[in-house]
Structures are given as structure tokens and as C-alpha cells.
Design an enzyme around this catalytic site. Structure first.
Site, PDB file in Angstrom:
ATOM      1  N   MET A  89      -4.925 -95.779  53.505  1.00  0.00           N
ATOM      2  CA  MET A  89      -5.652 -96.178  52.308  1.00  0.00           C
ATOM      3  C   MET A  89      -7.120 -96.527  52.563  1.00  0.00           C
ATOM      4  O   MET A  89      -7.724 -97.270  51.797  1.00  0.00           O
ATOM      5  CB  MET A  89      -4.934 -97.354  51.636  1.00  0.00           C
ATOM      6  CG  MET A  89      -3.490 -97.055  51.265  1.00  0.00           C
ATOM      7  SD  MET A  89      -3.316 -95.570  50.259  1.00  0.00           S
ATOM      8  CE  MET A  89      -3.707 -96.218  48.664  1.00  0.00           C
ATOM      9  N   ASN A 106      -3.906 -84.427  54.744  1.00  0.00           N
ATOM     10  CA  ASN A 106      -3.638 -85.599  53.924  1.00  0.00           C
ATOM     11  C   ASN A 106      -2.680 -85.199  52.819  1.00  0.00           C
ATOM     12  O   ASN A 106      -2.676 -84.047  52.376  1.00  0.00           O
ATOM     13  CB  ASN A 106      -4.928 -86.127  53.297  1.00  0.00           C
ATOM     14  CG  ASN A 106      -4.685 -87.370  52.429  1.00  0.00           C
ATOM     15  OD1 ASN A 106      -3.990 -88.293  52.833  1.00  0.00           O
ATOM     16  ND2 ASN A 106      -5.273 -87.377  51.249  1.00  0.00           N
ATOM     17  N   HIS A 108      -1.653 -86.249  48.914  1.00  0.00           N
ATOM     18  CA  HIS A 108      -2.193 -86.976  47.762  1.00  0.00           C
ATOM     19  C   HIS A 108      -1.231 -86.797  46.589  1.00  0.00           C
ATOM     20  O   HIS A 108      -0.817 -85.666  46.307  1.00  0.00           O
ATOM     21  CB  HIS A 108      -3.587 -86.437  47.409  1.00  0.00           C
ATOM     22  CG  HIS A 108      -4.217 -87.121  46.249  1.00  0.00           C
ATOM     23  ND1 HIS A 108      -4.784 -88.372  46.353  1.00  0.00           N
ATOM     24  CD2 HIS A 108      -4.368 -86.738  44.958  1.00  0.00           C
ATOM     25  CE1 HIS A 108      -5.254 -88.727  45.155  1.00  0.00           C
ATOM     26  NE2 HIS A 108      -5.010 -87.743  44.293  1.00  0.00           N
ATOM     27  N   ASP A 144     -10.315 -86.464  48.849  1.00  0.00           N
ATOM     28  CA  ASP A 144      -9.232 -85.728  48.171  1.00  0.00           C
ATOM     29  C   ASP A 144      -9.675 -84.320  47.771  1.00  0.00           C
ATOM     30  O   ASP A 144      -9.322 -83.816  46.696  1.00  0.00           O
ATOM     31  CB  ASP A 144      -8.749 -86.511  46.941  1.00  0.00           C
ATOM     32  CG  ASP A 144      -8.155 -87.849  47.345  1.00  0.00           C
ATOM     33  OD1 ASP A 144      -8.254 -88.785  46.539  1.00  0.00           O
ATOM     34  OD2 ASP A 144      -7.627 -87.952  48.468  1.00  0.00           O
TER      35      ASP A 144
HETATM   36  C1  GRF Z   1       2.527 -93.398  48.185  1.00  0.00           C
HETATM   37  O1  GRF Z   1       2.011 -93.820  46.939  1.00  0.00           O
HETATM   38  C2  GRF Z   1       2.317 -91.922  48.349  1.00  0.00           C
HETATM   39  O2  GRF Z   1       2.315 -91.275  47.099  1.00  0.00           O
HETATM   40  C3  GRF Z   1       0.956 -91.828  48.975  1.00  0.00           C
HETATM   41  O3  GRF Z   1       0.829 -92.989  49.791  1.00  0.00           O
HETATM   42  C4  GRF Z   1       1.678 -94.030  49.271  1.00  0.00           C
HETATM   43  C5  GRF Z   1       2.509 -94.684  50.339  1.00  0.00           C
HETATM   44  O4  GRF Z   1       3.221 -93.704  51.008  1.00  0.00           O
HETATM   45  N1  GRF Z   1       0.839 -90.615  49.759  1.00  0.00           N
HETATM   46  P1  GRF Z   1       4.069 -94.052  52.359  1.00  0.00           P
HETATM   47  O5  GRF Z   1       5.423 -94.513  51.903  1.00  0.00           O
HETATM   48  O6  GRF Z   1       3.333 -95.172  53.096  1.00  0.00           O
HETATM   49  O7  GRF Z   1       4.113 -92.761  53.118  1.00  0.00           O
END
Ligand code: GRF
Length: 195
Positions: A89, A106, A108, A144
Site C-alpha cells: 500500500m 502488481n 489492482h 496503476d
Molecule cells: C485487497 O484489497 C486486494 O484487493 C488488493 O490488496 C488488498 C489486500 O490484499 N490487491 P492481500 O490480502 O493483502 O493480498
């Protein structure tokens, strides 16, 4: 091929990727790296026998370059050939991305190029879209953006909420990302299209 996976939270996509890299799969996980020491995915990675590392972004405050100068070290030390962002994130600068151009992926949770950024499920519902889904793309300096390597497309249901939609999309992420990584690790960039 050695794959480093970057996470920030539960790491469910990371688990799917790690579990997929067995047998005749040309890749193996070499590192799970998080910007958050409390990321639930770190325990899951350790339980799967994958080396882990943490580079907390908070001490660096707004100095992205300083954070990324630390973040890149465990990735290089692990000898990663491919870097997979999976629920990671933090926005990465062009300087960091360019070190892995063409070998950083990545996932998305939208049908890119629609809904770059956050809150994708609420935005798709707000727009009244009949379809939604997730995308795996090559990471480029623009957020993205980058060449699409796979998409999973699902119908939006009349009674969907952001949570129900997110949960259904996440299930498809867990199928799409491993399928894309397998092809990518074999040098095949033909997009994977599900649903
Ligand atoms: C989720 O919202 C997924 O859609 C996005 O990242 C978030 C957490 O995913 N890719 P994860 O369970 O940590 O892989």
C-alpha cells in the site's frame, strides 16, 4: 526465477502466489517483504518457510527516496528476478520502479484502466457498472498503469455492497495472479483473461 513479494497487510494474494510456485513452476518465492511489522502476511510467509523482512516506512516520514533506498536492499540481497506487489500500500517512485522495470508486477482490484487508486469497489457500484474485477499489470512509474498481463471480469450483483464485491473480486485475484506469474516467469506475456 526468484520472486520477491511485497505486502502491507494480510497477504492473501502472497499466500496464493507462494502456494502456486511448486513442482514444475519455473519460479520460487525468495522473500516476503512488508512495510509494516504487524502485517499478518509475515507470519503466513514464515509458516510457509519463506524468508521475510520488514522495512517500516514511518521513520522516513515523507522522504520516499530514503525509504526506498532501504526497501530495495532485502530485495537485492535475496537475488530477486521478479518483484510482485501484492496488497502493498505504498506508492513507489519512478526511481525505485525503474530498477525493476519489466520485472515488477502488481494486482489492482479493478478492470484497469478504470478506477486507478483506492476505493475501487465503491466507485464501481457508484457508477452502476454491470461488471467489475481485477487486473495484474507490469509496474511503471505511473500509478496503476503499465501493460496489462491479466484480468478477471465478474458481474456486479444487484445487492452487492463494497464489501461483498471486494470479497468476490479477492477470490478471483487469488486465481488470476498465480496464473499470470506462471506465464510471466516463462517469458510469456500473453494476457490471462478470466471470466
Ligand atoms: C485487497 O484489497 C486486494 O484487493 C488488493 O490488496 C488488498 C489486500 O490484499 N490487491 P492481500 O490480502 O493483502 O493480498
Amino acid at each position: 526465477k526468484r520472486v520477491a513479494i511485497l505486502i502491507s497487510g494480510g497477504g492473501s494474494n502472497m499466500v496464493s502466489l507462494v502456494e502456486s510456485m511448486t513442482g514444475d513452476h519455473p519460479a520460487r518465492p525468495c522473500l516476503v517483504l512488508s512495510n509494516d511489522a504487524n502485517a499478518g502476511g509475515l507470519k503466513k510467509a514464515a509458516a510457509a518457510g519463506v524468508p521475510t523482512a520488514v522495512v517500516d516506512h514511518r521513520p522516513f516520514k515523507g522522504d520516499r527516496a530514503a525509504f526506498e533506498a532501504e526497501l530495495v536492499k532485502p530485495i537485492l540481497d535475496a537475488g530477486a528476478d521478479i518483484v510482485c506487489l501484492a496488497g502493498f500500500m505504498r506508492v513507489l517512485t519512478g526511481g525505485f520502479v525503474s530498477q525493476f522495470q519489466g520485472r515488477m508486477l502488481n494486482i489492482h482490484p479493478s478492470l484497469l484502466p478504470k478506477y486507478k487508486g483506492l476505493n475501487t469497489h465503491a466507485r464501481a457500484l457508484e457508477a452502476g457498472d454491470a461488471e467489475h474485477g481485477c487486473t495484474v499489470h507490469e509496474v511503471t512509474p505511473a500509478l496503476d498503469d503499465g501493460p496489462i498481463l491479466g484480468q478477471a471480469r465478474i458481474p456486479v450483483l444487484a445487492d452487492d455492497t463494497p464489501d461483498t464485491l471486494a470479497a468476490r473480486v479477492l477470490g478471483y485475484e487469488h486465481r488470476l495472479y498465480p496464473a499470470v506469474l506462471r506465464r510471466f516467469a516463462m517469458g510469456d506475456k500473453t494476457p490471462v483473461l478470466l471470466g
